[in-house]
Motif scaffolding. Structure first.
Motif, mmCIF file in Angstrom:
data_model
loop_
_atom_site.group_PDB
_atom_site.id
_atom_site.type_symbol
_atom_site.label_atom_id
_atom_site.label_comp_id
_atom_site.label_asym_id
_atom_site.label_seq_id
_atom_site.Cartn_x
_atom_site.Cartn_y
_atom_site.Cartn_z
ATOM 1 N N ALA A 14 0.825 -1.537 0.204
ATOM 2 C CA ALA A 14 -0.168 0.094 -0.650
ATOM 3 C C ALA A 14 0.934 1.164 -0.387
ATOM 4 O O ALA A 14 1.984 1.522 0.174
ATOM 5 C CB ALA A 14 -0.689 -0.246 1.181
ATOM 6 N N ASP A 15 0.293 2.359 -0.739
ATOM 7 C CA ASP A 15 0.863 3.911 -0.711
ATOM 8 C C ASP A 15 0.723 4.097 1.214
ATOM 9 O O ASP A 15 -0.002 3.677 1.674
ATOM 10 C CB ASP A 15 1.093 4.708 -1.515
ATOM 11 N N THR A 16 1.655 4.924 1.734
ATOM 12 C CA THR A 16 1.850 5.767 2.440
ATOM 13 C C THR A 16 1.824 7.231 2.757
ATOM 14 O O THR A 16 2.712 7.519 1.983
ATOM 15 C CB THR A 16 2.943 4.667 3.937
ATOM 16 N N ALA A 17 0.582 8.127 3.762
ATOM 17 C CA ALA A 17 1.421 8.745 4.316
ATOM 18 C C ALA A 17 2.418 9.658 5.367
ATOM 19 O O ALA A 17 2.230 10.500 5.381
ATOM 20 C CB ALA A 17 -0.097 10.177 4.104
ATOM 21 N N ASP A 18 2.667 8.318 5.881
ATOM 22 C CA ASP A 18 3.676 8.829 7.273
ATOM 23 C C ASP A 18 4.875 7.823 6.960
ATOM 24 O O ASP A 18 5.232 7.153 6.663
ATOM 25 C CB ASP A 18 2.931 7.913 8.090
ATOM 26 N N LEU A 19 5.631 9.077 6.594
ATOM 27 C CA LEU A 19 7.027 8.437 6.311
ATOM 28 C C LEU A 19 7.736 7.643 7.691
ATOM 29 O O LEU A 19 8.954 7.734 6.983
ATOM 30 C CB LEU A 19 8.117 9.967 6.211
ATOM 31 N N ARG A 20 7.681 6.875 8.407
ATOM 32 C CA ARG A 20 7.419 6.131 9.496
ATOM 33 C C ARG A 20 7.504 5.290 9.523
ATOM 34 O O ARG A 20 7.842 3.926 10.081
ATOM 35 C CB ARG A 20 7.641 6.982 11.209
ATOM 36 N N SER A 21 6.476 4.730 8.287
ATOM 37 C CA SER A 21 6.314 3.398 8.096
ATOM 38 C C SER A 21 6.000 3.442 6.036
ATOM 39 O O SER A 21 5.965 3.916 5.884
ATOM 40 C CB SER A 21 4.394 3.198 8.600
ATOM 41 N N GLY A 22 6.230 2.047 5.637
ATOM 42 C CA GLY A 22 5.402 1.408 4.322
ATOM 43 C C GLY A 22 7.335 1.605 3.665
ATOM 44 O O GLY A 22 8.207 2.020 4.544
ATOM 45 N N PRO A 23 7.142 1.664 2.404
ATOM 46 C CA PRO A 23 8.269 1.825 2.210
ATOM 47 C C PRO A 23 9.090 3.398 2.217
ATOM 48 O O PRO A 23 8.319 3.789 2.148
ATOM 49 C CB PRO A 23 7.658 1.946 0.426
ATOM 50 N N SER A 24 10.147 3.254 1.832
ATOM 51 C CA SER A 24 10.860 4.676 1.545
ATOM 52 C C SER A 24 10.562 4.809 1.166
ATOM 53 O O SER A 24 10.625 5.238 0.461
ATOM 54 C CB SER A 24 12.482 4.094 1.488
ATOM 55 N N LEU A 25 11.296 6.496 1.062
ATOM 56 C CA LEU A 25 10.539 7.696 -0.327
ATOM 57 C C LEU A 25 11.683 8.055 -1.005
ATOM 58 O O LEU A 25 12.875 7.655 -0.532
ATOM 59 C CB LEU A 25 10.731 9.274 0.901
ATOM 60 N N HIS A 26 11.630 7.592 -1.917
ATOM 61 C CA HIS A 26 12.129 7.443 -3.305
ATOM 62 C C HIS A 26 12.907 8.629 -2.957
ATOM 63 O O HIS A 26 12.820 9.667 -3.022
ATOM 64 C CB HIS A 26 11.598 7.379 -4.235
ATOM 65 N N ASP A 27 14.594 8.311 -3.257
ATOM 66 C CA ASP A 27 15.292 9.825 -3.494
ATOM 67 C C ASP A 27 14.859 11.153 -4.019
ATOM 68 O O ASP A 27 15.109 12.466 -3.727
ATOM 69 C CB ASP A 27 16.814 9.570 -3.705
ATOM 70 N N ALA A 28 13.923 10.885 -5.371
ATOM 71 C CA ALA A 28 13.796 12.101 -6.498
ATOM 72 C C ALA A 28 12.732 12.360 -5.664
ATOM 73 O O ALA A 28 12.376 13.921 -6.175
ATOM 74 C CB ALA A 28 13.693 10.766 -7.751
ATOM 75 N N CYS A 29 11.872 12.318 -4.802
ATOM 76 C CA CYS A 29 10.993 12.632 -4.132
ATOM 77 C C CYS A 29 11.104 13.292 -2.950
ATOM 78 O O CYS A 29 11.044 14.436 -2.331
ATOM 79 C CB CYS A 29 9.985 11.917 -3.588
ATOM 80 N N GLY A 30 12.762 13.743 -2.907
ATOM 81 C CA GLY A 30 13.452 14.613 -1.640
ATOM 82 C C GLY A 30 12.865 15.996 -1.433
ATOM 83 O O GLY A 30 12.256 16.508 -0.183
ATOM 84 N N PRO A 31 13.006 16.842 -2.548
ATOM 85 C CA PRO A 31 12.180 18.130 -2.447
ATOM 86 C C PRO A 31 10.334 18.187 -2.478
ATOM 87 O O PRO A 31 10.183 18.971 -1.836
ATOM 88 C CB PRO A 31 12.033 18.772 -4.044
ATOM 89 N N LEU A 32 10.010 17.226 -2.472
ATOM 90 C CA LEU A 32 8.482 16.851 -1.793
ATOM 91 C C LEU A 32 8.386 16.348 -0.842
ATOM 92 O O LEU A 32 7.374 16.597 -0.248
ATOM 93 C CB LEU A 32 7.711 16.656 -2.944
ATOM 94 N N ARG A 33 9.464 15.740 -0.136
ATOM 95 C CA ARG A 33 9.366 15.448 1.180
ATOM 96 C C ARG A 33 8.124 15.868 1.986
ATOM 97 O O ARG A 33 7.336 15.217 3.270
ATOM 98 C CB ARG A 33 11.334 14.563 2.275
ATOM 99 N N ALA A 34 8.207 17.090 2.640
ATOM 100 C CA ALA A 34 7.964 18.051 3.447
ATOM 101 C C ALA A 34 6.445 17.368 3.549
ATOM 102 O O ALA A 34 5.613 18.396 4.659
ATOM 103 C CB ALA A 34 8.167 19.425 3.568
ATOM 104 N N LEU A 35 6.223 17.570 2.041
ATOM 105 C CA LEU A 35 4.377 17.651 1.798
ATOM 106 C C LEU A 35 3.680 16.491 1.660
ATOM 107 O O LEU A 35 2.722 16.298 2.384
ATOM 108 C CB LEU A 35 4.504 18.142 0.182
ATOM 109 N N VAL A 36 4.636 15.111 2.553
ATOM 110 C CA VAL A 36 4.039 13.631 2.303
ATOM 111 C C VAL A 36 3.801 13.914 3.381
ATOM 112 O O VAL A 36 3.803 14.070 5.180
ATOM 113 C CB VAL A 36 5.184 12.634 2.208
ATOM 114 N N GLY A 37 1.819 13.267 3.849
ATOM 115 C CA GLY A 37 1.130 13.320 4.748
ATOM 116 C C GLY A 37 0.147 13.818 4.748
ATOM 117 O O GLY A 37 -0.601 13.961 3.431
ATOM 118 N N VAL A 38 -0.638 13.282 5.875
ATOM 119 C CA VAL A 38 -1.940 14.350 6.089
ATOM 120 C C VAL A 38 -2.695 15.100 6.378
ATOM 121 O O VAL A 38 -1.940 15.428 7.523
ATOM 122 C CB VAL A 38 -3.470 12.753 5.961
#
Length: 183
Positions: A14-38
């Motif tokens: 499943a996809d995740t909106a919680d950076l503490r669980s699930g797959p690691s964020l892809h390196d390419a998404c680093g500039p968007l990291r702070a947006l991940v969440g609900v």
């Protein structure tokens, strides 16, 4: 309102909106990291062609599944003066696609029959986007262009603004909201 528990689980992670669980964020998404969440909050919608302004509530979910893009889903509802829900309003879904040159593409599909392709800049705390293309169904509102800004403020909230050129009017402020991270 349906929930993810209404659906059978997929045979893939499943996809995740919680950076503490699930797959690691892809390196390419680093500039968007702070947006991940609900994110959830409220704001105001207005435009010269509507009787407004109107208050609304909104939830924005930005999630990932470890690949080099983010999933975007935003749902809104109109609020009365006391903050009580009047009815559902906007619903959009799409994809944030960071590019190697530091730019970002945002593809948005609206429930009102409008498809938008935004290009913009991806910072660590601020994202500015403008449409390159707007496609609409025959029954959709005449939207010619849009601009969006997302910015983390000093209090950790996500400030969101949108301007639109539509129904024969030039680019005009349309939406402003402050969303707080709930996940």
């Amino acid at each position: 309102m349906g929930t993810s528990s209404d659906r059978a689980p997929l045979p893939i992670p499943a996809d995740t909106a919680d950076l503490r669980s699930g797959p690691s964020l892809h390196d390419a998404c680093g500039p968007l990291r702070a947006l991940v969440g609900v994110w959830r909050g409220d704001g105001e919608v207005d435009y010269p062609s509507i009787e407004g302004p109107y208050r609304f509530g909104q939830q924005l979910t930005i999630s990932h599944d470890g690949r080099p893009f983010l999933r975007h889903e935003a749902r809104a509802w109109l609020l009365d003066a006391a903050g009580e829900v009047i009815r559902p309003a906007a619903w959009e879904t799409g994809w944030w696609r960071p590019q190697p040159d530091g730019t970002v593409e945002l593809l948005i599909s609206h429930c009102t029959g409008i498809l938008e392709l935004f290009y913009g800049t991806a910072g660590q705390q601020h994202w500015e986007l403008s449409t390159d293309t707007v496609v609409r169904t025959a029954s959709a509102k005449d939207v010619e262009a849009a601009q969006r800004s997302y910015a983390l403020n000093g209090e950790g909230a996500l400030d969101y603004t949108e301007s639109r050129a539509m129904v024969g009017l030039p680019m005009t402020p349309h939406v402003a909201a402050r969303l707080n991270r709930i996940v």
